[in-house]
Design a protein around this motif. Sequence first.
Motif, PDB file in Angstrom:
ATOM      1  N   ARG A  33       7.759 -22.049  16.965  1.00 41.67           N
ATOM      2  CA  ARG A  33       7.987 -20.774  17.698  1.00 41.67           C
ATOM      3  C   ARG A  33       8.655 -20.999  18.508  1.00 41.67           C
ATOM      4  O   ARG A  33       9.261 -20.103  19.375  1.00 41.67           O
ATOM      5  CB  ARG A  33       6.342 -21.743  18.434  1.00 41.67           C
ATOM      6  CG  ARG A  33       6.526 -22.764  19.306  1.00 41.67           C
ATOM      7  CD  ARG A  33       5.761 -23.129  20.368  1.00 41.67           C
ATOM      8  NE  ARG A  33       3.931 -23.045  19.814  1.00 41.67           N
ATOM      9  CZ  ARG A  33       3.526 -24.610  19.512  1.00 41.67           C
ATOM     10  NH1 ARG A  33       4.120 -25.357  20.050  1.00 41.67           N
ATOM     11  NH2 ARG A  33       1.968 -24.108  19.580  1.00 41.67           N
ATOM     12  N   HIS A  34       9.753 -21.587  18.747  1.00 37.22           N
ATOM     13  CA  HIS A  34      11.021 -21.756  19.524  1.00 37.22           C
ATOM     14  C   HIS A  34      11.780 -20.261  18.640  1.00 37.22           C
ATOM     15  O   HIS A  34      12.359 -19.381  19.129  1.00 37.22           O
ATOM     16  CB  HIS A  34      11.640 -22.766  18.967  1.00 37.22           C
ATOM     17  CG  HIS A  34      11.234 -24.154  20.047  1.00 37.22           C
ATOM     18  ND1 HIS A  34      10.084 -25.101  19.947  1.00 37.22           N
ATOM     19  CD2 HIS A  34      11.901 -24.732  21.660  1.00 37.22           C
ATOM     20  CE1 HIS A  34       9.479 -25.900  20.410  1.00 37.22           C
ATOM     21  NE2 HIS A  34      10.020 -25.632  21.873  1.00 37.22           N
ATOM     22  N   MET A  80      17.120 -21.783  23.619  1.00 38.95           N
ATOM     23  CA  MET A  80      15.281 -21.994  22.587  1.00 38.95           C
ATOM     24  C   MET A  80      15.480 -22.725  21.952  1.00 38.95           C
ATOM     25  O   MET A  80      14.824 -23.620  21.110  1.00 38.95           O
ATOM     26  CB  MET A  80      14.879 -20.639  22.677  1.00 38.95           C
ATOM     27  CG  MET A  80      13.641 -20.640  22.124  1.00 38.95           C
ATOM     28  SD  MET A  80      11.926 -21.659  23.496  1.00 38.95           S
ATOM     29  CE  MET A  80      11.105 -20.417  24.676  1.00 38.95           C
ATOM     30  N   THR A  81      16.642 -21.686  20.568  1.00 39.79           N
ATOM     31  CA  THR A  81      17.045 -21.740  19.093  1.00 39.79           C
ATOM     32  C   THR A  81      17.440 -23.714  19.665  1.00 39.79           C
ATOM     33  O   THR A  81      16.927 -24.009  18.624  1.00 39.79           O
ATOM     34  CB  THR A  81      17.947 -21.216  18.791  1.00 39.79           C
ATOM     35  OG1 THR A  81      18.004 -19.602  18.793  1.00 39.79           O
ATOM     36  CG2 THR A  81      18.355 -21.435  17.323  1.00 39.79           C
ATOM     37  N   MET A  83      16.630 -25.744  21.456  1.00 41.86           N
ATOM     38  CA  MET A  83      15.273 -26.716  21.024  1.00 41.86           C
ATOM     39  C   MET A  83      14.177 -27.042  20.551  1.00 41.86           C
ATOM     40  O   MET A  83      14.265 -28.385  19.754  1.00 41.86           O
ATOM     41  CB  MET A  83      14.960 -26.631  22.218  1.00 41.86           C
ATOM     42  CG  MET A  83      15.767 -26.893  23.843  1.00 41.86           C
ATOM     43  SD  MET A  83      14.405 -27.036  24.968  1.00 41.86           S
ATOM     44  CE  MET A  83      15.295 -27.536  26.380  1.00 41.86           C
ATOM     45  N   GLY A  84      14.705 -25.731  19.867  1.00 39.40           N
ATOM     46  CA  GLY A  84      13.078 -25.638  18.244  1.00 39.40           C
ATOM     47  C   GLY A  84      13.953 -26.518  16.886  1.00 39.40           C
ATOM     48  O   GLY A  84      13.419 -27.742  16.163  1.00 39.40           O
ATOM     49  N   LEU A 104       5.661 -31.191  23.397  1.00 39.69           N
ATOM     50  CA  LEU A 104       6.605 -30.216  23.139  1.00 39.69           C
ATOM     51  C   LEU A 104       6.177 -28.756  23.231  1.00 39.69           C
ATOM     52  O   LEU A 104       6.651 -28.066  23.960  1.00 39.69           O
ATOM     53  CB  LEU A 104       6.765 -30.725  22.021  1.00 39.69           C
ATOM     54  CG  LEU A 104       8.082 -31.906  22.176  1.00 39.69           C
ATOM     55  CD1 LEU A 104       9.021 -32.064  19.872  1.00 39.69           C
ATOM     56  CD2 LEU A 104       9.594 -32.358  22.482  1.00 39.69           C
ATOM     57  N   ALA A 105       5.076 -28.396  23.188  1.00 41.71           N
ATOM     58  CA  ALA A 105       3.970 -27.363  23.058  1.00 41.71           C
ATOM     59  C   ALA A 105       4.295 -26.997  24.334  1.00 41.71           C
ATOM     60  O   ALA A 105       4.790 -26.032  24.954  1.00 41.71           O
ATOM     61  CB  ALA A 105       3.136 -27.657  22.304  1.00 41.71           C
ATOM     62  N   TRP A 108       7.412 -26.181  25.679  1.00 41.70           N
ATOM     63  CA  TRP A 108       8.119 -24.836  24.820  1.00 41.70           C
ATOM     64  C   TRP A 108       7.558 -23.869  25.925  1.00 41.70           C
ATOM     65  O   TRP A 108       7.924 -23.183  26.549  1.00 41.70           O
ATOM     66  CB  TRP A 108       7.377 -24.550  23.289  1.00 41.70           C
ATOM     67  CG  TRP A 108       8.121 -23.315  22.834  1.00 41.70           C
ATOM     68  CD1 TRP A 108       9.241 -22.165  22.943  1.00 41.70           C
ATOM     69  CD2 TRP A 108       6.742 -21.601  23.516  1.00 41.70           C
ATOM     70  NE1 TRP A 108       8.657 -21.323  22.332  1.00 41.70           N
ATOM     71  CE2 TRP A 108       7.639 -21.012  22.952  1.00 41.70           C
ATOM     72  CE3 TRP A 108       5.513 -21.913  23.109  1.00 41.70           C
ATOM     73  CZ2 TRP A 108       6.924 -19.847  22.676  1.00 41.70           C
ATOM     74  CZ3 TRP A 108       5.181 -20.604  23.361  1.00 41.70           C
ATOM     75  CH2 TRP A 108       5.273 -19.580  22.403  1.00 41.70           C
ATOM     76  N   THR A 112      10.235 -20.624  28.299  1.00 43.60           N
ATOM     77  CA  THR A 112       9.455 -19.476  27.678  1.00 43.60           C
ATOM     78  C   THR A 112       8.849 -18.399  28.845  1.00 43.60           C
ATOM     79  O   THR A 112       9.320 -17.919  29.513  1.00 43.60           O
ATOM     80  CB  THR A 112       8.244 -19.383  26.816  1.00 43.60           C
ATOM     81  OG1 THR A 112       8.661 -20.525  25.744  1.00 43.60           O
ATOM     82  CG2 THR A 112       8.204 -18.193  25.940  1.00 43.60           C
ATOM     83  N   GLY A 139      10.027 -27.547  31.990  1.00 41.47           N
ATOM     84  CA  GLY A 139       9.716 -27.181  30.740  1.00 41.47           C
ATOM     85  C   GLY A 139      11.506 -28.101  29.533  1.00 41.47           C
ATOM     86  O   GLY A 139      11.189 -28.663  29.527  1.00 41.47           O
ATOM     87  N   TYR A 143      10.335 -31.966  28.214  1.00 39.46           N
ATOM     88  CA  TYR A 143      11.476 -31.644  26.206  1.00 39.46           C
ATOM     89  C   TYR A 143      12.208 -32.844  26.972  1.00 39.46           C
ATOM     90  O   TYR A 143      12.218 -33.807  25.172  1.00 39.46           O
ATOM     91  CB  TYR A 143      11.995 -30.670  26.000  1.00 39.46           C
ATOM     92  CG  TYR A 143      12.342 -30.652  25.007  1.00 39.46           C
ATOM     93  CD1 TYR A 143      12.514 -30.174  24.452  1.00 39.46           C
ATOM     94  CD2 TYR A 143      14.209 -31.137  24.356  1.00 39.46           C
ATOM     95  CE1 TYR A 143      12.680 -30.016  22.791  1.00 39.46           C
ATOM     96  CE2 TYR A 143      14.519 -30.814  22.955  1.00 39.46           C
ATOM     97  CZ  TYR A 143      13.876 -30.738  21.864  1.00 39.46           C
ATOM     98  OH  TYR A 143      13.966 -29.868  21.214  1.00 39.46           O
TER      99      TYR A 143
END
Lengths: 445, 99
Positions: A33-34, A80-81, A83-84, A104-105, A108, A112, A139, A143
């Motif tokens: 999703r990230h 975002m990338t 972290m994913g 973590l969700a 995210w 976002t 957020g 994390y």
Amino acid sequence: MGSPPIQITQAPPLNAGAAPFLAKATPFWLPMRHFVAAAFSFWLFAAALAWGNERLLGFSFDASWALGLTHLLTLGWVTMTIMGALIQLMVVVHEVPFSAPGRLAWAWALLTAGTAGFVGSLWAGWDRYWIPAALAFAGVIVYLQVFVESLLKGGKLDWSGRHIALALSYLSLVILLGLMLAYDRERGLIFRDPRGVLIAHIHLALIGWVTLMIVGVSYRLVAMFSLSHIESKTPGIAALILANIGLTGLVLDCLFASRRLLPVWATILAAAYAAYAYQMNGIFRGRLRRIDPALGYTLLALFGGAVWAALGLGLSFGFVPDDTPREIAYILAALLGWVTPFILGQIHKIVPFLVWLHVFSPKNWRPPLQIPRTQDLASEKAAWWEMGFLAAAAYALIGGFLLESPGLIRLGSWSLLSCATLYAANTALTLSFLKRPWTPSKSRP
Amino acid sequence: MDSVKISTLIALKSVIDPEVGLDVVTIGLVYAVEIAPDSITVVMTLTTPNCPMGPSILAMAKDAVEAIADGRQVEIRTVWNPPWNPAMLSQGGRERLAR
Ligand code: HEM
């Protein structure tokens, strides 16, 4: 084959057996999703730039719009990338998984919503954009908290791992300063020298957070993907030490000493980059694999990093005028010349890998049943085109702002939109294998 | 015994590391094959410890050897010492990767 000469020792058992291990693997959508949100942010950034690039030059310069655009890229795409990807890399580098997927969700969702609100308020002209930015901050804190908790459960902190832990610490400073800057821009109460604080924020972000992360990850991933190895870590250790000295000096100078020694810090940081490039040169020279799009992107990034360092030296020594268009060129050299190609290179490996793991990882497999390789799950041709468009975009935009040429800027923004569109399409192609079967190509060896 | 060893290696050559795109024997991941009257033991490693693809590759190796084991017990023993390094790749494998 031949028996190895050295004594063989038994390994501790890996996760589990065949199919059951998937139950223990990181859930597919946790990192994915990230990547989906990031691909969307990258595309939106490119589309907004193509549509409104005249707002970045001359009298029509729109500071709020530019600030929104910057953070769509830095928070929505880059942060975002990373972290994913880190969710996936944690086990490889630190040898422990992230311990609380549920939190973590949440991280995210907060990042976002916070990024969308932050950028949206800036574009809509709402002054209190620090309020949604605080959500993004929350957020990141969630994390980081999960990262530290996971690390404390026996995680390894090797050479690459130390870069990652440092980068995440810098990220917390970036966001804290960013939030204070945003509040100060509305109220004007906190800082006597907001420009110094801005320079500190930018460099903590681009060097402390993003570059240290890339450097740490590249020693591990680029060596792994190119099938190379690192003979001596000395240049890399020198790079890490120099980068931290240069960055700390620069930030302290900007925050507390009226920016008197900027050329010194810039020189130290450029030396750090040279040491890193030397280390990477060794990895590339020792590789056994041909240059595929992932490695091609990495080479493009290495070139972009050198351009960025050169511009930094130019600005700090006064060879390049210290004004808005040239500063934009400098920031774009970092974000589109260095960071984005590196990220795209790694993500072209990670997304097909995740789909392979969760869809094709065989259960009760029997030869001669063919399964795809990860590279069969994306279009290599599209990836090369994407890279071509990105190279054209980065250098047309950097040149366009240095020379204040609206034509070059327009060319660069449309090239970037082509790159982002192809990248989104290639990601969609890979994700389509979640639903449709894979058919082996006849040409495959 | 030798023919079982050869069949085991042939079976393992059908196990592809999906990231590298070559089979585990060519990559040099298989360190030893031990044949006993009632068992086959494959001693092998992975390119990186903790690679999330690892369990899957090991499971494929087990499935492939079981297909030719003729009732023998199959064990895939993973070792990290000596660690794999690119020099362990076969010459043929190097040529295919460079293309
Ligand atoms: C919630 C998080 C963040 C907040 C609230 C924030 C806030 C701000 C503010 C208020 C400014 C402009 C200050 C001024 O002009 O006086 C700024 C500039 C900047 N920030 Fe951030 N920031 C955040 C995160 C980040 C991250 C993660 C990055 C990079 C990875 C980043 C990169 C930049 C850059 C490159 C600029 C200069 C560009 C420009 O002025 O348009 N920021 N930030």
